[in-house]
Design a protein around this motif. Structure first.
Motif, PDB file in Angstrom:
ATOM      1  N   CYS A 313       0.738  -1.101   0.117  1.00 22.19           N
ATOM      2  CA  CYS A 313       0.176  -0.011  -0.075  1.00 22.19           C
ATOM      3  C   CYS A 313       0.761   1.096  -0.058  1.00 22.19           C
ATOM      4  CB  CYS A 313      -0.756  -0.175   1.278  1.00 22.19           C
ATOM      5  SG  CYS A 313      -2.344   1.077   1.223  1.00 22.19           S
ATOM      6  N   CYS A 316       2.206   2.026  -3.254  1.00 21.10           N
ATOM      7  CA  CYS A 316       1.277   2.150  -4.420  1.00 21.10           C
ATOM      8  C   CYS A 316       0.634   3.791  -4.414  1.00 21.10           C
ATOM      9  CB  CYS A 316       0.154   0.990  -4.375  1.00 21.10           C
ATOM     10  SG  CYS A 316      -1.459   1.625  -5.069  1.00 21.10           S
ATOM     11  N   ARG A 317       0.006   3.934  -3.365  1.00 19.44           N
ATOM     12  CA  ARG A 317      -0.579   5.390  -3.096  1.00 19.44           C
ATOM     13  C   ARG A 317      -1.635   5.834  -4.258  1.00 19.44           C
ATOM     14  NH1 ARG A 317       2.455   7.738   0.998  1.00 19.44           N
ATOM     15  NH2 ARG A 317       2.160   9.987   0.519  1.00 19.44           N
ATOM     16  N   ALA A 318      -1.996   4.814  -4.997  1.00 20.04           N
ATOM     17  CA  ALA A 318      -2.759   5.114  -6.166  1.00 20.04           C
ATOM     18  C   ALA A 318      -4.006   5.994  -5.943  1.00 20.04           C
ATOM     19  CB  ALA A 318      -3.043   3.814  -7.066  1.00 20.04           C
ATOM     20  N   CYS A 319      -4.617   5.587  -4.661  1.00 16.62           N
ATOM     21  CA  CYS A 319      -5.868   6.160  -4.412  1.00 16.62           C
ATOM     22  C   CYS A 319      -5.824   7.521  -3.598  1.00 16.62           C
ATOM     23  CB  CYS A 319      -6.779   4.953  -3.524  1.00 16.62           C
ATOM     24  SG  CYS A 319      -6.138   4.583  -1.992  1.00 16.62           S
ATOM     25  N   ASN A 335      -2.617   7.816   3.254  1.00 14.52           N
ATOM     26  CA  ASN A 335      -1.261   7.234   2.689  1.00 14.52           C
ATOM     27  C   ASN A 335      -0.260   7.629   3.595  1.00 14.52           C
ATOM     28  OD1 ASN A 335      -3.239   7.764  -0.236  1.00 14.52           O
ATOM     29  ND2 ASN A 335      -2.014   5.625   0.143  1.00 14.52           N
ATOM     30  N   CYS A 364     -11.788   3.559  -0.595  1.00 14.40           N
ATOM     31  CA  CYS A 364     -10.448   2.938  -0.953  1.00 14.40           C
ATOM     32  C   CYS A 364     -10.262   1.569  -1.335  1.00 14.40           C
ATOM     33  CB  CYS A 364      -9.153   3.391  -0.050  1.00 14.40           C
ATOM     34  SG  CYS A 364      -9.567   2.953   1.391  1.00 14.40           S
ATOM     35  N   CYS A 368      -9.266  -0.113  -4.696  1.00 11.76           N
ATOM     36  CA  CYS A 368      -7.851  -0.681  -4.826  1.00 11.76           C
ATOM     37  C   CYS A 368      -7.726  -1.920  -5.779  1.00 11.76           C
ATOM     38  CB  CYS A 368      -7.593  -1.176  -3.507  1.00 11.76           C
ATOM     39  SG  CYS A 368      -6.111  -1.917  -3.271  1.00 11.76           S
ATOM     40  N   HIS A 369      -6.864  -1.703  -6.587  1.00 10.16           N
ATOM     41  CA  HIS A 369      -6.675  -2.956  -7.682  1.00 10.16           C
ATOM     42  C   HIS A 369      -6.166  -4.368  -7.016  1.00 10.16           C
ATOM     43  CE1 HIS A 369      -2.629  -1.615  -6.996  1.00 10.16           C
ATOM     44  NE2 HIS A 369      -3.191  -0.182  -7.270  1.00 10.16           N
ATOM     45  N   ILE A 372      -6.939  -4.153  -1.146  1.00 14.19           N
ATOM     46  CA  ILE A 372      -6.148  -3.811   0.148  1.00 14.19           C
ATOM     47  C   ILE A 372      -6.839  -2.929   1.080  1.00 14.19           C
ATOM     48  CG2 ILE A 372      -4.147  -3.167   1.657  1.00 14.19           C
ATOM     49  CD1 ILE A 372      -2.575  -4.080  -1.018  1.00 14.19           C
ATOM     50  N   GLY A 373      -7.055  -1.782   0.330  1.00 10.00           N
ATOM     51  CA  GLY A 373      -7.833  -0.531   1.103  1.00 10.00           C
ATOM     52  C   GLY A 373      -7.224  -0.231   2.384  1.00 10.00           C
ATOM     53  N   MET A 374      -7.678   0.705   3.053  1.00  9.53           N
ATOM     54  CA  MET A 374      -7.023   1.168   4.222  1.00  9.53           C
ATOM     55  C   MET A 374      -7.841   1.172   5.443  1.00  9.53           C
ATOM     56  SD  MET A 374      -4.875   4.409   2.621  1.00  9.53           S
ATOM     57  CE  MET A 374      -5.770   4.907   1.671  1.00  9.53           C
TER      58      MET A 374
HETATM   59  S1  SF4 Z   1      -5.828   0.991  -0.682  1.00  5.71           S
HETATM   60 FE1  SF4 Z   1      -5.098   0.065  -2.496  1.00  5.71          FE
HETATM   61  S2  SF4 Z   1      -5.100   1.542  -4.071  1.00  5.71           S
HETATM   62 FE2  SF4 Z   1      -4.825   2.694  -2.136  1.00  5.71          FE
HETATM   63  S3  SF4 Z   1      -2.790   2.887  -1.715  1.00  5.71           S
HETATM   64 FE3  SF4 Z   1      -3.195   1.233  -0.891  1.00  5.71          FE
HETATM   65  S4  SF4 Z   1      -2.718  -0.333  -2.391  1.00  5.71           S
HETATM   66 FE4  SF4 Z   1      -2.914   1.531  -3.690  1.00  5.71          FE
END
Ligand code: SF4
Ligand code: SF4
Ligand code: SF4
Length: 447
Positions: A313, A316-319, A335, A364, A368-369, A372-374
């Protein structure tokens, strides 16, 4: 290839035998069978020999390669300079057939012939392309979780094309993937692709050479780098020996420098003394101390979290721009909180009331691809925070109400009556309170 001739070059055995040791240990750990052929000379070094006499340069390089061809082996070298000499010689003599014939005329008097067919690999290239980052990682006993490591490639590992062509010469990624596979956070920095400047030292331009060294070291310090990693003895000399010279002149520089094989050796469980790390001029002890502390942090964190998922995660920081809370309150950056966790700052994180801003909306997670989500991380953080006596007052207060009444709100009878709603059946609050009280009693008697 797992069986090959190793070409140590002059600099490593003469000046840095600990690099040779770590590289031998690494080859051994990876099951490589190395051959050390008799009769090699200096590769030779380009600046000093080629500038004086290209014929000598190409003849010496071709002779070294011819010895390896005769043994029917490939070649792996842990030196950018040797790698560059051999790759450039192969490239040059491939098209300049007249020179190749002249070289062979000289070599044939010694019973040798140069074809240019030897597979020449730098040891970083060998690790990345012949072994693969996955295999390198799979043998690690300890990883560099939480450590910030910057790669210095060194010009001649990747350039010039077309003589060298195994990674992008301007935006390389394979060396960094190896370091990342060992669990480190690979730090990007503006002067990454800048030469070490060591060649200037060899032509009497010491001050300019030191300026190169100083510039990169300051850049690394500004990026909170714990260590830099190199794969070239000249680069090592520049950043270790010459950094030590800067330190002696009271300059504020301290960036421990590792050879990639030394990092691999540490990750594979070898002790610093076995690898000769005490022979570095710039002490690597601060790195080793921080690494030990991070291992302890990781053990602590792993009690509550899946550290591999946190790392994923964090990388990544994609979301990062999709959290609805961030949109209305930019001070909440989920993040960044994940990063602090990965950095081992759990004690600080649980004291910070920001963790309560995650409303567990699962946006998230849905985006999340990696699924995982937070939200789950934040929920665990909230549990730990309460366990340790932190968190907004409203949370323990609400819990207390529930434990005393089995509900967080009683129906408003007057409003119901006004609306013609019948009274609701009696709630089960008392039952719930009794169940939990009995459960507490039985827990107490078990204790
Ligand atoms: S929750 Fe998923 S998409 Fe968002 S930063 Fe973490 S791994 Fe990436
Ligand atoms: S970075 Fe320096 S030592 Fe390394 S290859 Fe370039 S000039 Fe040579
Ligand atoms: S679950 Fe938490 S971190 Fe994720 S989007 Fe919702 S509020 Fe943001």
């Amino acid at each position: 290839m797992k069986e090959f001739a190793v070409f140590w070059g002059c600099t490593i055995p003469a000046r840095f035998p600990f690099i040779e040791k770590a590289t031998r240990v690494m080859f051994d750990d990876l099951g490589a069978r190395i051959h050390e052929l008799e009769g090699h000379t200096c590769c030779p070094e380009g600046t000093l020999v080629k500038a004086n006499d290209p014929d000598t340069f190409y003849t010496a390089a071709a002779r070294n390669l011819a010895l390896i061809e005769r043994a029917d082996l490939g070649l792996v070298t842990p030196c950018n300079g040797c790698y560059s000499t051999f790759k450039e010689t192969q490239s040059h003599l491939k098209t300049n057939w007249r020179e190749r014939d002249e070289v062979n005329e000289r070599l044939e008097k010694e019973g040798l012939h140069y074809d240019g067919t030897t597979n020449v690999q730098h040891f970083v290239e060998w690790l990345a392309d012949s072994m693969g980052a996955g295999l390198i990682a799979s043998k690690a006993k300890k990883n560099f979780w939480g450590m910030n490591i910057a790669v210095h490639h060194g010009c001649h590992l990747l350039r010039p094309q077309p003589a060298v062509r195994w990674d992008d010469p301007l935006h390389p990624k394979k060396f960094e993937e190896l370091v990342g596979a060992l669990g480190a956070r690979v730090i990007d920095y503006p002067t990454k692709m800048q030469c070490c400047g060591g060649a200037l030292d060899r032509v009497g331009q010491r001050e300019s050479s030191l300026a190169f060294c100083r510039r990169k070291l300051h850049d690394l310090q500004n990026h909170n780098v714990d260590a830099m990693v190199v794969g070239c003895p000249s680069c090592f000399q520049q950043f270790d020996l010459n950094q030590a010279a800067l330190q002696r002149a009271n300059e504020n520089v301290h960036v421990p420098v590792f050879y990639l094989s030394e990092l691999i050796g540490l990750a594979y469980g070898h002790e610093p003394e076995e690898l000769g790390l005490d022979m570095h001029r710039v002490s690597v002890q601060p790195f080793l101390d921080k690494w030990a502390a991070r291992q302890a942090d990781k053990t602590h964190l792993a009690l509550d979290f899946d550290v591999a998922l946190l790392n994923k995660c964090d990388n990544c920081r994609a979301c990062k721009d999709d959290c609805p809370v961030c949109k209305i309150d930019p001070t909440f950056q989920p993040n960044d909180i994940i990063r602090d966790l990965v950095d081992g700052k759990i004690d600080e994180v649980i004291k910070d009331e920001s963790i309560w801003k995650c409303i567990e909306c699962f946006t998230c997670l849905e985006l999340c691809h990696s699924e995982i989500g937070m939200a789950e991380t934040f929920r665990k953080l909230k549990v730990i925070a309460l366990r340790e006596g932190y968190g907004p007052e409203a949370v323990p207060a609400g819990y207390k109400t529930f434990m005393e009444t089995g509900t967080l709100g009683k129906p408003k009878m007057s409003a119901r009556k006004k609306l013609g709603l019948d009274p609701l059946p009696d709630d089960g609050g008392d039952v719930m309170v009794r169940i939990m009280a009995e459960s507490d009693d039985s827990k107490g008697s078990e204790d």
